[in-house]
Every structure is written in structure tokens, then in C-alpha cells.
Motif scaffolding. Structure first.
Motif, PDB file in Angstrom:
ATOM      1  N   THR A   1      -2.018  10.704  -5.081  1.00 26.75           N
ATOM      2  CA  THR A   1      -1.152  11.560  -4.271  1.00 26.75           C
ATOM      3  C   THR A   1      -1.633  13.010  -4.334  1.00 26.75           C
ATOM      4  O   THR A   1      -1.536  13.654  -5.380  1.00 26.75           O
ATOM      5  CB  THR A   1       0.306  11.468  -4.758  1.00 26.75           C
ATOM      6  OG1 THR A   1       0.710  10.093  -4.763  1.00 26.75           O
ATOM      7  CG2 THR A   1       1.227  12.253  -3.843  1.00 26.75           C
TER       8      THR A   1
ATOM      9  N   GLN B   1       1.965   3.281  -4.197  1.00 24.37           N
ATOM     10  CA  GLN B   1       1.168   4.501  -4.130  1.00 24.37           C
ATOM     11  C   GLN B   1       1.072   5.123  -5.524  1.00 24.37           C
ATOM     12  O   GLN B   1       2.069   5.497  -6.134  1.00 24.37           O
ATOM     13  CB  GLN B   1       1.832   5.482  -3.152  1.00 24.37           C
ATOM     14  CG  GLN B   1       1.029   6.728  -2.876  1.00 24.37           C
ATOM     15  CD  GLN B   1       1.715   7.587  -1.826  1.00 24.37           C
ATOM     16  OE1 GLN B   1       2.498   7.086  -1.021  1.00 24.37           O
ATOM     17  NE2 GLN B   1       1.433   8.869  -1.850  1.00 24.37           N
TER      18      GLN B   1
ATOM     19  N   ASN C   1       7.184   9.226   0.786  1.00 23.34           N
ATOM     20  CA  ASN C   1       7.184   8.692  -0.579  1.00 23.34           C
ATOM     21  C   ASN C   1       6.751   9.747  -1.591  1.00 23.34           C
ATOM     22  O   ASN C   1       7.238   9.781  -2.721  1.00 23.34           O
ATOM     23  CB  ASN C   1       6.241   7.480  -0.678  1.00 23.34           C
ATOM     24  CG  ASN C   1       6.887   6.225  -0.132  1.00 23.34           C
ATOM     25  OD1 ASN C   1       8.049   6.232   0.244  1.00 23.34           O
ATOM     26  ND2 ASN C   1       6.137   5.155  -0.064  1.00 23.34           N
TER      27      ASN C   1
ATOM     28  N   SER D   1       0.821  -1.213   0.000  1.00 28.71           N
ATOM     29  CA  SER D   1       0.000   0.000   0.000  1.00 28.71           C
ATOM     30  C   SER D   1       0.849   1.254   0.000  1.00 28.71           C
ATOM     31  O   SER D   1       0.442   2.303  -0.489  1.00 28.71           O
ATOM     32  CB  SER D   1      -0.924   0.008   1.224  1.00 28.71           C
ATOM     33  OG  SER D   1      -0.177   0.151   2.414  1.00 28.71           O
ATOM     34  N   ILE D   2       2.081   1.125   0.554  1.00 34.17           N
ATOM     35  CA  ILE D   2       2.995   2.274   0.574  1.00 34.17           C
ATOM     36  C   ILE D   2       3.808   2.351  -0.713  1.00 34.17           C
ATOM     37  O   ILE D   2       3.920   3.392  -1.348  1.00 34.17           O
ATOM     38  CB  ILE D   2       3.942   2.176   1.795  1.00 34.17           C
ATOM     39  CG1 ILE D   2       3.131   2.333   3.089  1.00 34.17           C
ATOM     40  CG2 ILE D   2       5.018   3.244   1.739  1.00 34.17           C
ATOM     41  CD1 ILE D   2       3.903   2.038   4.348  1.00 34.17           C
TER      42      ILE D   2
ATOM     43  N   LYS E   1       3.820   7.751   3.722  1.00 32.67           N
ATOM     44  CA  LYS E   1       3.241   8.115   2.428  1.00 32.67           C
ATOM     45  C   LYS E   1       3.638   9.533   2.038  1.00 32.67           C
ATOM     46  O   LYS E   1       3.814   9.829   0.860  1.00 32.67           O
ATOM     47  CB  LYS E   1       1.722   7.964   2.475  1.00 32.67           C
ATOM     48  CG  LYS E   1       1.273   6.509   2.555  1.00 32.67           C
ATOM     49  CD  LYS E   1      -0.226   6.368   2.439  1.00 32.67           C
ATOM     50  CE  LYS E   1      -0.626   4.893   2.439  1.00 32.67           C
ATOM     51  NZ  LYS E   1      -2.083   4.718   2.322  1.00 32.67           N
TER      52      LYS E   1
ATOM     53  N   ARG F   1      -0.362  14.972   0.983  1.00 31.80           N
ATOM     54  CA  ARG F   1       0.918  14.287   1.182  1.00 31.80           C
ATOM     55  C   ARG F   1       2.112  15.243   1.242  1.00 31.80           C
ATOM     56  O   ARG F   1       3.129  14.911   1.848  1.00 31.80           O
ATOM     57  CB  ARG F   1       1.143  13.282   0.049  1.00 31.80           C
ATOM     58  CG  ARG F   1       0.093  12.208  -0.073  1.00 31.80           C
ATOM     59  CD  ARG F   1       0.038  11.345   1.154  1.00 31.80           C
ATOM     60  NE  ARG F   1      -0.984  10.313   1.031  1.00 31.80           N
ATOM     61  CZ  ARG F   1      -1.693   9.875   2.044  1.00 31.80           C
ATOM     62  NH1 ARG F   1      -1.511  10.382   3.246  1.00 31.80           N
ATOM     63  NH2 ARG F   1      -2.596   8.927   1.870  1.00 31.80           N
TER      64      ARG F   1
END
Length: 394
Positions: A57, A52, A132, A48-49, A129, A98
Motif C-alpha cells: 500500500t 491487500q 481499502n 486481490s482487494i 483499493k 492509494r
């Protein structure tokens, strides 16, 4: 010690163990279910990470000038842009967005004049997240910057390929089977050793401390069977449950490979020789034998079932700590001394076997040292059963 009496005690204890649903559920069912559930949670969370999507995002843009060209470029990438937030920093802290990208007022001007320009990315490093998202934004900015450089070079009559004089190609020489083995070698030794070492705990507590509490140990000691025979029968029962726990954990592990689409291919490509499987079983047997004797000795010393659990529980850390110390080592990085140390040796042997390495010197050191440790642990267990002060503490 009579083998007939040992067999009778072993048969009796195994029957009692499997009559008690709690014991075999904890020993067999729990290891088989725990690993697939854990792998699903861990791998699912990592996916899930790592997976992404750029469209998922959300970032806030604070444009301090008129930099519509750059903003339009970002929109064209598919990233979700929000420009009308009242308090972007608060939204970032809450996790609604994010990252925040601040574009200075002179950004566009500097680019047009051939100068360097600055951008500011605000992220919440405590949020994976968000972290990322920073990497994602940086890669988009780098792509935009590369396009600007190419345009400048073309304007000056220079071929943009001059920026990449060397092209590097990576070739993976590892086979699919070796890749699968390296993945398995990272986690299987720890889990297999842990369940082998601790799988007999429930049985060990019940077969000595539990019998004391129920008042069934004294009548057993008055039979014609010697205390050594009784201890041996109970010891073999605990060892058998530890090995069953290890097998259950392995079945659970391979079940998780089959159920998870990303891991099924690894399982299909992975192959182990018959010798490697035999050596793995021998390693598991020695580990189970050492811990079974120690657990039984502590259980015999304990006055009650609860006290037995208290004494035996710390043994789990003896299995966990070496597992983590060896987990990140490659087979060629493992010191030879590790093969002569309990638990360290088991994990090291498992790791080598999963990499397809069968080192007879290391196996010999492990087997020889393990035989000594098994003898010492059985002696300690026998001592507990011979001593009245240990069996019948007040």
C-alpha cells in the motif's frame, strides 16, 4: 398419443442433438466450464482487494510541520510511504498511490500539550483499493491514538485498562457443514435455476424452428405419429437437455470448489441428505419441464431459427430476476407465497435444502403448484403443434 411413437421421436431428437456439436457444447460443456471460470475471476478479484498487504500500500504524506515521530511510527508499520511527489493528487487519481495523508503543522504540538489533533486522509472512493487503504490508515492512526491515551493515563497514575471495562467474546454456534451450506445457498440456487431454465433453449430452437428452416418438420408431421406424440417426444428431449445442463453446472460448481484452495474445505464439510438430493432433483425437473414446454411452444410459433432465438431469449430474464430477489433472503425470511410461484419456488426450495431445511409444507405447495404450471405450459406447447397457422406461418 402412443408412447411407442413418443419414444421413437425422443430417441431421434436426442441423437440429432448429440450429433450437433454446437448444441451439446452450449448445453453441457459451457455450463460446466462457465461456473469455475466465473468463480475464479470473482473470488480472485475479491481476494486481490481484501488481501491487500500493508507493504504493498503506497501512500503519500504531506507533512506541513515537523511531525517526524508520527511519520516514523507509520514507517514502522511497514506501509510504503512516499514524500517526494510533485503532484500527489494527480498520482492518486492515476492510481499510482492509494491515499494521501496530510499532517497539519500543529499536529505534534497539540499531541504534546494533551489536546486533540486533526489529520486529513484523501482517497479516491471510485477505486476500491484506495477505499481499502483508507480503512488501513484509519486503523493505524487509531492504534497510534490508543498508545497516546495510554501514555497520558499512565502519566496521571491511572491504569489504561479502565478504557476497556467490558471484553466481548464471539462464539460461532454454526457447524462447519452449516457454514458451507450458507455459502452455497447464496449462489447455487441462482446458478442452478438459471441453467435448468435456459439449458434447453438451444435444443428447443433447433427442434421446431430449426426444423422448419431445414424443411424437415413437414415430412415428420406426415408420419403415422400424431402431432401430440411428436410434440411429447420433442418436449422430453428439451427437458432432458435442460436437466443435463443443470447437472453440468453443478459439476462445474463443485469442481471450482475442489480447485480453489479457499473453497475446498467448504466442499469437504458440506453434507446433504439423500432426501434433500431427491427433492432438489424434483425441483429441477419441474422447472426444466415448465421452461422446456414454453421454449418449445415459442420455437414452434417462430418462422425461422433466428426468430426462435429472438422469442426464447427473454425467458432468461424470467429466471434471472427472481434469482436476484431471493438471493439475499434467509430461509426464514422467504414468504410462503414464493413457493407457489414459478422460479421463485425453485430457488426458495434450493435455498432451504442447502441450509439443511426440509419443510414438507413448502415442498408440497411447490410440487402442487408446479404440476399446474407444467400442465398449462404443456397445453400451450400442444396447442402450437395442433394449429396450422402457428406451425406454418408465412
Amino acid at each position: 398419443m402412443k408412447f411407442k411413437h413418443v419414444y421413437i421421436v425422443l430417441k431421434k431428437e436426442l441423437k440429432d442433438i448429440f450429433r450437433d456439436k454446437k448444441t451439446w457444447i452450449v448445453t453441457i460443456l459451457l455450463p460446466a466450464l462457465f461456473i469455475p471460470i466465473m468463480m475464479y475471476i470473482v473470488i480472485g478479484g475479491a481476494e486481490s482487494i481484501s488481501e491487500q498487504k500493508i507493504s504493498d500500500t503506497k501512500i503519500a504524506i504531506i507533512d506541513e510541520g515537523n511531525n517526524q515521530k508520527f511519520v516514523n511510527y507509520l514507517k514502522s508499520t511497514g506501509i510504503s510511504i512516499i514524500t517526494d511527489l510533485q503532484n500527489p493528487k494527480e498520482s492518486l487519481e492515476k492510481g499510482d498511490i492509494r491515499a494521501i495523508l496530510i499532517i497539519p503543522s500543529d499536529f505534534g504540538k497539540n499531541i504534546e500539550e494533551g489536546k486533540n489533533a486533526d489529520l486529513i486522509i484523501q482517497v479516491d472512493m471510485a477505486n476500491m483499493k484506495s477505499s481499502n487503504a483508507e480503512n488501513m490508515i484509519r486503523s493505524l492512526i487509531k492504534e497510534y491514538a490508543n498508545n497516546i491515551v495510554k501514555e497520558r493515563l499512565i502519566a496521571k497514575g491511572i491504569d489504561p485498562k479502565i478504557l476497556d471495562p467490558i471484553e466481548v467474546k464471539t462464539e460461532n454456534i454454526a457447524s462447519q457443514s452449516k457454514m458451507a451450506g450458507s455459502f452455497l445457498a447464496f449462489i447455487v440456487p441462482m446458478l442452478l435455476t438459471l441453467w435448468t431454465a435456459t439449458g434447453g433453449m438451444g435444443a428447443a430452437v433447433d427442434l421446431a424452428a430449426g426444423e422448419k428452416e431445414r424443411g424437415t418438420l413437414e415430412p415428420l408431421l406426415t408420419t403415422s405419429a400424431s402431432r401430440l406424440s411428436i410434440m411429447a417426444g420433442k418436449y422430453l428431449a428439451v427437458t432432458a437437455m435442460a436437466l443435463l445442463s443443470a447437472v453440468a453446472s453443478l459439476l462445474g460448481l463443485f469442481a471450482s470448489f475442489s480447485l480453489n484452495r479457499n473453497m475446498a474445505s467448504l466442499n469437504a464439510d458440506f453434507k446433504m441428505s439423500t432426501i434433500a438430493i431427491i427433492v432438489m432433483f424434483i425441483a429441477a425437473f419441474f422447472t426444466a419441464s415448465i421452461f422446456a414446454a414454453l421454449e418449445l411452444a415459442l420455437s414452434a410459433y417462430a418462422k425461422s431459427f433466428k426468430e426462435g432465438q429472438t422469442y426464447i431469449s427473454p425467458l432468461m430474464f424470467i429466471a434471472i430476476i427472481p434469482a436476484y430477489l431471493v438471493m439475499y433472503k434467509m430461509p426464514n425470511e422467504i414468504p410462503i407465497s414464493y413457493f407457489a410461484i414459478p422460479v421463485f419456488g425453485t430457488i426458495s426450495i434450493f435455498k432451504e435444502l442447502l441450509y439443511g431445511i426440509i419443510n414438507m409444507t413448502h415442498i408440497g405447495i411447490f410440487v402442487f403448484s408446479s404440476m399446474i404450471y407444467v400442465a398449462i405450459s404443456i397445453y400451450i406447447a400442444a396447442l402450437m403443434f395442433k394449429q396450422e397457422w402457428a406451425l406454418f406461418r408465412v
